[in-house]
Scaffold this motif. Structure first.
Motif, PDB file in Angstrom:
ATOM      1  N   LEU A  15      98.755  19.192  32.141  1.00  0.00           N
ATOM      2  CA  LEU A  15      98.885  20.958  32.227  1.00  0.00           C
ATOM      3  C   LEU A  15      97.464  21.278  32.764  1.00  0.00           C
ATOM      4  N   VAL A  16      96.521  20.642  32.313  1.00  0.00           N
ATOM      5  CA  VAL A  16      95.141  21.240  32.964  1.00  0.00           C
ATOM      6  C   VAL A  16      94.996  20.863  34.590  1.00  0.00           C
ATOM      7  N   ALA A  17      95.416  19.933  34.864  1.00  0.00           N
ATOM      8  CA  ALA A  17      95.618  19.699  36.406  1.00  0.00           C
ATOM      9  C   ALA A  17      96.519  20.602  37.098  1.00  0.00           C
ATOM     10  N   GLU A  18      97.496  21.126  36.176  1.00  0.00           N
ATOM     11  CA  GLU A  18      98.489  22.014  36.790  1.00  0.00           C
ATOM     12  C   GLU A  18      97.795  23.390  36.838  1.00  0.00           C
ATOM     13  N   LEU A  19      97.028  23.846  35.970  1.00  0.00           N
ATOM     14  CA  LEU A  19      96.526  24.967  35.982  1.00  0.00           C
ATOM     15  C   LEU A  19      95.260  25.338  36.797  1.00  0.00           C
ATOM     16  N   VAL A  20      94.607  23.833  36.963  1.00  0.00           N
ATOM     17  CA  VAL A  20      93.495  24.015  38.004  1.00  0.00           C
ATOM     18  C   VAL A  20      94.095  23.967  39.540  1.00  0.00           C
ATOM     19  N   LEU A  22      96.776  25.836  40.270  1.00  0.00           N
ATOM     20  CA  LEU A  22      97.110  27.076  40.289  1.00  0.00           C
ATOM     21  C   LEU A  22      95.972  28.036  40.563  1.00  0.00           C
ATOM     22  N   ARG A  23      94.741  27.474  40.396  1.00  0.00           N
ATOM     23  CA  ARG A  23      93.426  28.325  40.260  1.00  0.00           C
ATOM     24  C   ARG A  23      93.354  29.217  39.085  1.00  0.00           C
ATOM     25  N   LEU A  24      94.062  29.191  38.183  1.00  0.00           N
ATOM     26  CA  LEU A  24      93.921  29.845  36.952  1.00  0.00           C
ATOM     27  C   LEU A  24      92.603  29.196  36.043  1.00  0.00           C
ATOM     28  N   ILE A  25      92.376  28.020  36.133  1.00  0.00           N
ATOM     29  CA  ILE A  25      90.894  27.650  35.171  1.00  0.00           C
ATOM     30  C   ILE A  25      90.090  26.777  36.267  1.00  0.00           C
ATOM     31  N   ASP A  26      88.939  26.709  36.215  1.00  0.00           N
ATOM     32  CA  ASP A  26      87.832  25.752  36.945  1.00  0.00           C
ATOM     33  C   ASP A  26      87.398  24.894  36.109  1.00  0.00           C
ATOM     34  N   MET A  27      87.519  23.673  36.737  1.00  0.00           N
ATOM     35  CA  MET A  27      86.840  22.583  36.004  1.00  0.00           C
ATOM     36  C   MET A  27      85.127  22.257  36.778  1.00  0.00           C
ATOM     37  N   ASP A  28      84.305  22.326  35.908  1.00  0.00           N
ATOM     38  CA  ASP A  28      83.035  21.922  36.279  1.00  0.00           C
ATOM     39  C   ASP A  28      82.635  20.565  36.340  1.00  0.00           C
ATOM     40  N   PRO A  29      81.590  20.237  37.076  1.00  0.00           N
ATOM     41  CA  PRO A  29      81.433  18.658  37.122  1.00  0.00           C
ATOM     42  C   PRO A  29      81.221  18.051  35.820  1.00  0.00           C
ATOM     43  N   ALA A  30      80.604  18.363  34.727  1.00  0.00           N
ATOM     44  CA  ALA A  30      80.584  17.915  33.376  1.00  0.00           C
ATOM     45  C   ALA A  30      81.817  17.700  32.677  1.00  0.00           C
ATOM     46  N   GLY A  31      83.248  18.328  33.293  1.00  0.00           N
ATOM     47  CA  GLY A  31      84.539  18.146  32.682  1.00  0.00           C
ATOM     48  C   GLY A  31      84.942  19.247  32.091  1.00  0.00           C
TER      49      GLY A  31
END
Length: 119
Positions: A15-20, A22-31
């Motif tokens: 789900l997180v990968a799908e949201l990323v 779709l550019r709805l959430i951003d993942m920083d290098p720390a995770g």
């Protein structure tokens, strides 16, 4: 995150990968995750305005003092619960029944049946 979402880790990761994607959430290098463009959506005055803390304190003080007045947050309209409404209806019905009963005369008898009458 999977524990908070009450789902298996693999499902949460997908789900997180799908949201990323779709550019709805951003993942920083720390995770860690945050909404897309979160920093750009924040008011700059929250960071640059030196009077924010003072204004917030004044607002909280006014709100606290108004709450002490007691009537400040009181209900404007009178609310009647269902139980109270039913009780009022019962009282009105009993009053109507009492008013419609025949009255007892000075001799102790009503216009329809005398109390002293026995079958």
């Amino acid at each position: 995150m999977a524990f908070k979402l009450r789902m298996p880790v693999a499902r949460a990761k997908s789900l997180v990968a799908e949201l990323v994607a779709l550019r709805l959430i951003d993942m920083d290098p720390a995770g860690t995750c945050q909404p897309h463009n979160w920093n750009e959506r924040q008011y700059k005055t929250d960071i640059t305005d030196p009077t924010t803390a003072k204004r917030s304190k004044n607002y909280r003080d006014r709100k606290r003092d108004a709450h002490r007045d007691g009537d400040r947050d009181a209900a404007v309209t009178v609310t009647v619960t269902r139980a109270e409404q039913k009780q009022r209806q019962r009282i009105q019905m009993l009053a109507h029944l009492a008013a419609s009963r025949p009255s007892i005369t000075a001799s102790g008898c009503s216009t329809k049946v005398c109390r002293s009458w026995q079958p």
